[in-house]
Each structure stands twice: as C-alpha cells, then as structure tokens.
Design a protein around this motif. Structure first.
Motif, mmCIF file in Angstrom:
data_model
loop_
_atom_site.group_PDB
_atom_site.id
_atom_site.type_symbol
_atom_site.label_atom_id
_atom_site.label_comp_id
_atom_site.label_asym_id
_atom_site.label_seq_id
_atom_site.Cartn_x
_atom_site.Cartn_y
_atom_site.Cartn_z
ATOM 1 N N ASN A 5 0.777 -1.091 0.033
ATOM 2 C CA ASN A 5 0.128 0.061 0.070
ATOM 3 C C ASN A 5 0.766 1.072 0.076
ATOM 4 O O ASN A 5 1.785 1.250 0.705
ATOM 5 C CB ASN A 5 -0.964 0.054 1.156
ATOM 6 N N ILE A 13 -3.566 3.743 -1.875
ATOM 7 C CA ILE A 13 -3.733 2.920 -2.587
ATOM 8 C C ILE A 13 -3.690 1.451 -2.038
ATOM 9 O O ILE A 13 -2.786 1.134 -1.063
ATOM 10 C CB ILE A 13 -2.763 2.723 -3.856
ATOM 11 N N GLY A 14 -4.650 0.426 -2.319
ATOM 12 C CA GLY A 14 -4.387 -0.942 -1.801
ATOM 13 C C GLY A 14 -4.665 -1.760 -3.057
ATOM 14 O O GLY A 14 -5.367 -1.609 -3.899
ATOM 15 N N GLU A 45 -7.230 -2.798 -8.096
ATOM 16 C CA GLU A 45 -6.456 -1.539 -7.352
ATOM 17 C C GLU A 45 -7.526 -0.739 -6.823
ATOM 18 O O GLU A 45 -8.641 -0.458 -7.425
ATOM 19 C CB GLU A 45 -5.731 -0.682 -8.129
ATOM 20 N N SER A 46 -7.749 -0.475 -5.380
ATOM 21 C CA SER A 46 -8.476 0.510 -4.874
ATOM 22 C C SER A 46 -7.934 1.730 -4.367
ATOM 23 O O SER A 46 -6.744 1.840 -3.788
ATOM 24 C CB SER A 46 -9.128 -0.436 -3.802
ATOM 25 N N VAL A 47 -8.296 3.161 -4.859
ATOM 26 C CA VAL A 47 -7.669 4.150 -4.699
ATOM 27 C C VAL A 47 -8.431 5.191 -3.873
ATOM 28 O O VAL A 47 -9.639 5.354 -4.130
ATOM 29 C CB VAL A 47 -7.387 5.039 -6.007
ATOM 30 N N SER A 117 -8.835 -5.283 -1.375
ATOM 31 C CA SER A 117 -7.948 -3.987 -2.037
ATOM 32 C C SER A 117 -8.642 -2.956 -1.156
ATOM 33 O O SER A 117 -7.919 -1.896 -0.729
ATOM 34 C CB SER A 117 -8.037 -3.918 -3.429
ATOM 35 N N SER A 121 -6.701 -0.234 1.113
ATOM 36 C CA SER A 121 -6.378 1.050 0.939
ATOM 37 C C SER A 121 -6.894 1.929 1.897
ATOM 38 O O SER A 121 -6.356 3.196 2.345
ATOM 39 C CB SER A 121 -7.342 1.253 -0.356
ATOM 40 N N SER A 124 -4.364 2.047 4.624
ATOM 41 C CA SER A 124 -3.081 2.808 4.010
ATOM 42 C C SER A 124 -3.404 4.359 4.245
ATOM 43 O O SER A 124 -2.727 5.075 4.902
ATOM 44 C CB SER A 124 -2.830 2.500 2.708
ATOM 45 N N TYR A 125 -4.812 4.741 3.964
ATOM 46 C CA TYR A 125 -5.307 5.975 3.938
ATOM 47 C C TYR A 125 -5.197 6.537 5.589
ATOM 48 O O TYR A 125 -4.847 7.837 5.761
ATOM 49 C CB TYR A 125 -6.778 5.975 3.687
#
Ligand code: MEV
Length: 319
Positions: A5, A13-14, A45-47, A117, A121, A124-125
C-alpha cells in the motif's frame, strides 16, 4: 502486481491479486479441504482520496454513495463501513475508486479481491498497520454477502503468496511443490453466481444427504491425493485427481455445457487434467498442461474454440 500500500497525503492505494481453486471447491464449504493458488495475472487496485461529502464508490459496477448501493453491493458497502468504524474514521469525505482486471463472476475471486484491496487502501489512508487476521475478518464481511456462507478460502488465498491448503476453522497450511506445474485458465464467457451454486449444493444435501455427502467426501479424498501429487507424485497423478474431481462437480450440478465443452476439449488436446475452478455454472476452467510450450499452445487452441480469455501460467517449484 506488488501487494503493498502506498499512502500519500490524501490519497492511498490498496492492491489485491486474484485466486484460483485448484481442487476442493464446494466441498470446502462443508468442511472438506481445498487447495487454492494465488493468481497474480489479474488483480484489483483501490484508490481512496479525500473528497468532501458522503463516502462514494467509483467503479465499473457502481458509481455513487455507499448508502444507496444496489442489493448485490451491500457486502462491499458494509465492508467499507466496518473498516472505517474499526479505524475510528468518520463515514464521510471519501471517494473510493476501484480498477479491476479480474473478470467478475468467473470464479477468480473478484468480490474477495475488491474487498481486500478496499480494506488495504483504507488502512493505508489512515496510515494504520493491519494484521492478516484483521484484514481477513473485515474483507469477509463483503464475502458473506457475495457467497451466502463462504468458506473463507477466497479471501485467505488472495492474501497469500503461496499455494494454500485450506480447511475451515483449521490453521492454514502451505504446500511445497516438487516441480513446476503449468496450467491454463480459460474463461467460458458466462458469468457464474457463486452464491446460487453454493445454495444449490446445500439444497442437494438437504434432499439426499447420504448420496451427496459421499460426493463431497470423495472430493475431500481427491484433494488429499492432489496435495500428495503437488508435493511428490507429480503432474500426471495431479491430472487424474483434477479429472476425478470434475466428475463429482458434474454430479453436484455445478458444471454447465460451456464449461464442459472447454474441459473436454482441453483433455482431447493433451491436458493431463481439466476441471472447473470456483463456483461453477459459468466462469472458468483450469487445465493442467504437460509443459510450458504445451500450456501456450493449449491456451491458443482454447481461445480458438471459443474461450473468451485465456491465461497460461506456471506454479513454480520454489514459489
Ligand atoms: C468459490 O471460489 C469457492 C466455493 O467453494 C465457495 C466458497 O468456498 O466460499 C464454491
């Protein structure tokens, strides 16, 4: 795709790869073992980014606030809410964009990859670390909606880098390969509904428990043999186990004409074994090729005979 991430100030991003079930699908829901392999050729991919307003999803399957998703996306919406809750983040001011190269409803674990994902994400955020257990628990919120009563194998394999031996409620085990195994995955083009397929097997078990329990037990035995093939006995033996498992899956009513056509064609063209992979009744097949060259030739032939997409790939000994 690397499973890592990347956080920046207000974007994170995950990533998650996909998975394949080599053998044991459906039986695994009822307590038998299954063998699954990570499939890194496709992924999600997840943003996540800060956008004032409600929490919104932007994807090929839905665009809008998570509070008004269609019923089939309730799992994803709840997974997002529970993850935000877990992280102590308010349920607002976020846009989650999902880009996926995994065909949906093809037995490749698309729903589980989306969930994994997204959870990655969001962590990570929030710049928080997660344990694998937390990741699985949160991602499985989505799976419960997608599969009804999921075994948990999809999320687990998606978060793994190696082939896994999976039995519900038992510690996960990893499989060491004695040689390289070359496969082809081919998409029949039809979408399968895993939830319906899992329910149809449960119905068979209710109507004729002894008869269908024997079939699930047999898949369990074949899965044990397949492990032995991967670890020792080799590809010819593995191919036989895959073919035998397909017989049982057909008897359980989860293999349709489109899958059978590709499976029989692959065997005719020299595959050592071929079967459906995942929930069935649509979706993909997996065929065991003789070697790398054969896997490419077989993939090309499967495409010519009507497969919508083909992926030759290798499961490496030292992986
Ligand atoms: C789906 O990929 C595999 C099934 O066994 C369902 C499950 O294990 O949750 C059909």
């Amino acid at each position: 795709m690397n499973i890592q991430n990347v956080a920046s100030e207000q974007t994170a991003i995950g990533i998650a790869h996909s998975k394949l079930i080599l053998i044991g699908e459906h039986a695994v829901v009822h307590g038998q073992p299954a063998i699954a392999i990570p499939f890194p050729l496709v992924g999600v991919e997840s943003v996540v980014e800060y956008v004032p307003g409600s929490v919104k999803l932007d994807s090929s399957f839905y665009h809008g606030p998570i509070d008004s998703v269609p019923e089939n996306l309730n799992g994803i919406a709840n997974c997002i809410k529970e993850t935000l809750d877990y992280l102590g983040l308010p349920s607002r001011d976020l846009l989650i964009r999902i880009n996926s190269s995994i065909p949906h409803g093809k037995g490749l674990g698309s729903s589980a990859s989306v969930a994994v994902s997204i959870v990655r994400s969001l962590f990570s955020y929030a710049e928080e670390e997660y344990t694998n257990d937390t990741l699985l628990k949160l991602a499985d919120v989505a799976e419960t909606y997608a599969h009804g009563s999921p075994s948990g194998i999809d999320t687990l394999t998606i978060t793994s880098e190696t082939p896994v031996w999976y039995e519900k409620e038992k510690p996960i085990d990893f499989i060491e390969l004695s040689e390289d195994f070359h496969f082809v995955v081919a998409d029949s083009g039809r979408i399968g509904d895993t939830r319906l397929a899992v329910e149809s097997v449960a119905n068979l078990l209710r109507t004729a428990p002894r008869r269908f329990q024997r079939k699930l037990d047999r898949i369990g035995e074949l899965t044990h043999q397949a492990k032995h093939a991967l670890e020792k006995a080799g590809k010819h033996f593995l191919g036989q186990m895959l073919n035998e498992a397909q017989k049982e899956l057909e008897a359980l009513g989860v293999s349709d004409a489109g899958l059978n056509k590709l499976i029989y064609f692959a065997r005719q063209e020299g595959a050592l074994g071929a079967k459906l992979t995942g929930g069935g009744n649509g979706g993909c097949i997996i065929a065991l090729a003789r070697n790398e060259v054969h896997s490419r030739q077989l993939a090309e032939k499967l495409r010519k005979v009507g497969a919508h997409a083909v992926w030759p790939f290798v499961l490496k000994k030292d992986h």
